[in-house]
Design an enzyme around this catalytic site. Structure first.
Site, PDB file in Angstrom:
ATOM      1  N   HIS A 309      30.743  -8.780  25.030  1.00 19.83           N
ATOM      2  CA  HIS A 309      30.430  -8.435  26.411  1.00 19.83           C
ATOM      3  C   HIS A 309      31.505  -9.023  27.308  1.00 19.83           C
ATOM      4  CE1 HIS A 309      28.258  -8.030  30.194  1.00 19.83           C
ATOM      5  NE2 HIS A 309      27.520  -7.141  29.568  1.00 19.83           N
ATOM      6  N   ASP A 366      22.987  -3.066  24.549  1.00 23.51           N
ATOM      7  CA  ASP A 366      23.110  -1.716  23.990  1.00 23.51           C
ATOM      8  C   ASP A 366      22.889  -1.662  22.495  1.00 23.51           C
ATOM      9  OD1 ASP A 366      23.626  -0.316  26.312  1.00 23.51           O
ATOM     10  OD2 ASP A 366      25.689  -1.015  26.329  1.00 23.51           O
TER      11      ASP A 366
END
Ligand code: ACO
Length: 431
Positions: A309, A366
């Site tokens: 991320h 996700d």
């Protein structure tokens, strides 16, 4: 402690004020640097630049912290729901019973799409990308409701409550209509008495002569999914909404720009990439071992999608919540999804590998959200649309901050020009 910053350029020193946020974050204020020294600051992609002060969301990527208006995401996920969290994010406090009722009523009253707007859908090919449809139909709200979209902050703020509720409610309705239009199914109008997520499932899956029925876990899982996406600080789409809004563009136009930004695979499309990756691993009969070896090569085309991320360097708190919810949902619905098994194995294997440990790469939100959406019957090409429904409150709250900031100015970054030096015009076409 008082902080001071001094910047030395050649033999001259410039004192720069230091700003401190409520959580102790520090920023050097260089707004006057150019005027004082002729120098700009360079930060490609704004990775270390605060474009604004904001009181909506606090994110500490090093420690995996995400709070909306001070409330930890874990507590909101456990005790709140999407509509209440949307209210909190937009207005700053949890609603009391009267405000919650009023907000809910606005959402219900603004859910339906007028017949004239429904005609817009017919202008699109049946296989149009859903995000392209969503962004343009949301932009058209400014044309259908011009009194809520005057491009004048003062006037638009007077009608803000109605415009905000309309945006949240209608984006959900438009999403369901896109799904049905693409399948050649008749539109199912919203039902006033249904809660927000049940109403969405109704508009998606009911038949004209038979109402959609599902286990309560389905609406609950959708609620959680939307709540976990409700805001995420100054990401690409939210910054886009602020940027567009800073020109005094109305809420609907600014939201449409946010949807466009979200449509890119590096932002809202990662959950699609995760499902495609898991499906490929499954189709190739790999249990994930070969894929992890390839991911360790550092080659971008073999990245472990759903891992890593841009800001979280420890763990993504949303991923922890959603991973558990995913497992619970599939268990309750009795769904056996081989992709979930592969995802679990990949996660466990990757978390043992030095490559991922050293680079602080952990599952992000996700990694599991696509599996939940599959279980809810949502097709892959609608995943980013669902993300957009969830993110709408965050975009609205950020637009409102921009609109309400009396000291605000239009967003206008600088650049470092690296193009040709002055040259004289010589006509080339006739040569
Ligand atoms: N798989 C394998 N290696 C990775 C991955 C990954 N998913 N992510 C990063 N790395 C490696 C890089 O190759 C790099 O290695 P190096 O130091 O040997 O060169 C190192 O980890 C650091 O990578 P960066 O690209 O600098 O990390 P950055 O913070 O820029 O990227 C990003 C973050 C884009 C999210 C990246 O981790 C990635 O591509 N992940 C997969 C896509 C994804 O899941 N995106 C969704 C993000 S969440 C969201 O948008 C809602």
């Amino acid at each position: 402690m008082e902080h001071t910053a001094v910047l030395k350029i050649d033999d001259k020193e410039y004192s720069l004020p230091v700003m401190v946020g409520t959580e102790g974050e520090k920023a050097v204020d260089n707004r006057k640097l150019r005027a004082a020294s002729g120098f700009m600051s360079y930060d490609q992609g704004y990775g270390n630049t605060c474009s604004c002060e904001s009181s909506i969301t606090y994110l500490d990527g090093e420690n995996g912290v995400l709070r909306h208006r001070g409330y930890p995401i874990e507590q909101l996920a456990e005790h709140s729901d999407f509509v209440e969290t949307a209210y909190l994010i937009i207005y700053g406090d949890l609603p009391n019973a009267a405000r919650r009722k009023e907000f809910g009523l606005y959402l219900r009253q603004t859910a339906a799409i007028e017949p004239q707007m429904e005609k817009i859908f017919e202008g699109y090919p049946k296989n149009a990308p859903p995000m392209a449809m969503l962004s343009s139909i949301v932009a058209s709200l400014a044309a259908h409701y011009p009194h809520l979209a005057t491009n004048n902050f003062e006037k638009d703020l007077v009608n803000f409550d109605q415009a905000a509720a309309m945006a949240i409610s209608k984006i959900r309705t438009i999403a369901a209509l896109i799904y049905r239009y693409q399948r050649g199914l008749p539109a199912i109008p919203p039902r006033q008495e249904l809660p927000f997520c049940d109403n969405f499932l109704h508009m998606m899956y009911s038949d004209p002569d038979k109402d959609y029925q599902s286990a309560p876990e389905v609406a609950r899982a959708l609620n959680l999914l939307l709540l976990l996406h409700a805001d995420h600080e100054q990401n690409c789409s939210t910054s886009t909404v602020r940027m567009v809004g800073s020109s005094a563009a109305n809420l609907f136009t600014s939201l449409s720009a946010g949807i466009c930004a979200l449509s890119g695979p590096l932002h809202g499309g990662a959950n699609v990439a995760v499902i495609q990756m898991l499906q490929n691993i499954h189709d190739e009969g790999d249990d994930g071992t070969r894929f992890i070896q390839a991911a360790k090569s550092g080659d971008k085309s073999h990245r472990l999608m759903g891992f890593g991320h841009a800001v979280y360097r420890n763990f993504d708190p949303r991923a922890k919540i959603i991973g558990k919810a995913c497992e619970d949902l599939l268990n309750k619905l009795g769904i056996k999804d081989p992709l979930l098994d592969i995802a679990r194995k990949l996660e466990q294997a990757a978390l043992r590998e030095d490559y991922f440990i050293a680079r602080k790469l952990y599952p992000n939100v996700d990694f599991y959200s696509g599996i939940i959406m599959r279980a809810l019957g949502i097709p892959v090409n609608m995943f980013t649309v669902i993300f957009a429904i969830g993110r709408t409150p965050g975009w609205i709250a950020n637009w409102r901050e921009v609109a309400a900031d009396a000291r605000g100015r239009i967003y206008r970054p600088r650049q470092l020009y690296v193009g040709p030096l002055p040259r004289d015009y010589v006509e080339m076409a006739r040569r």
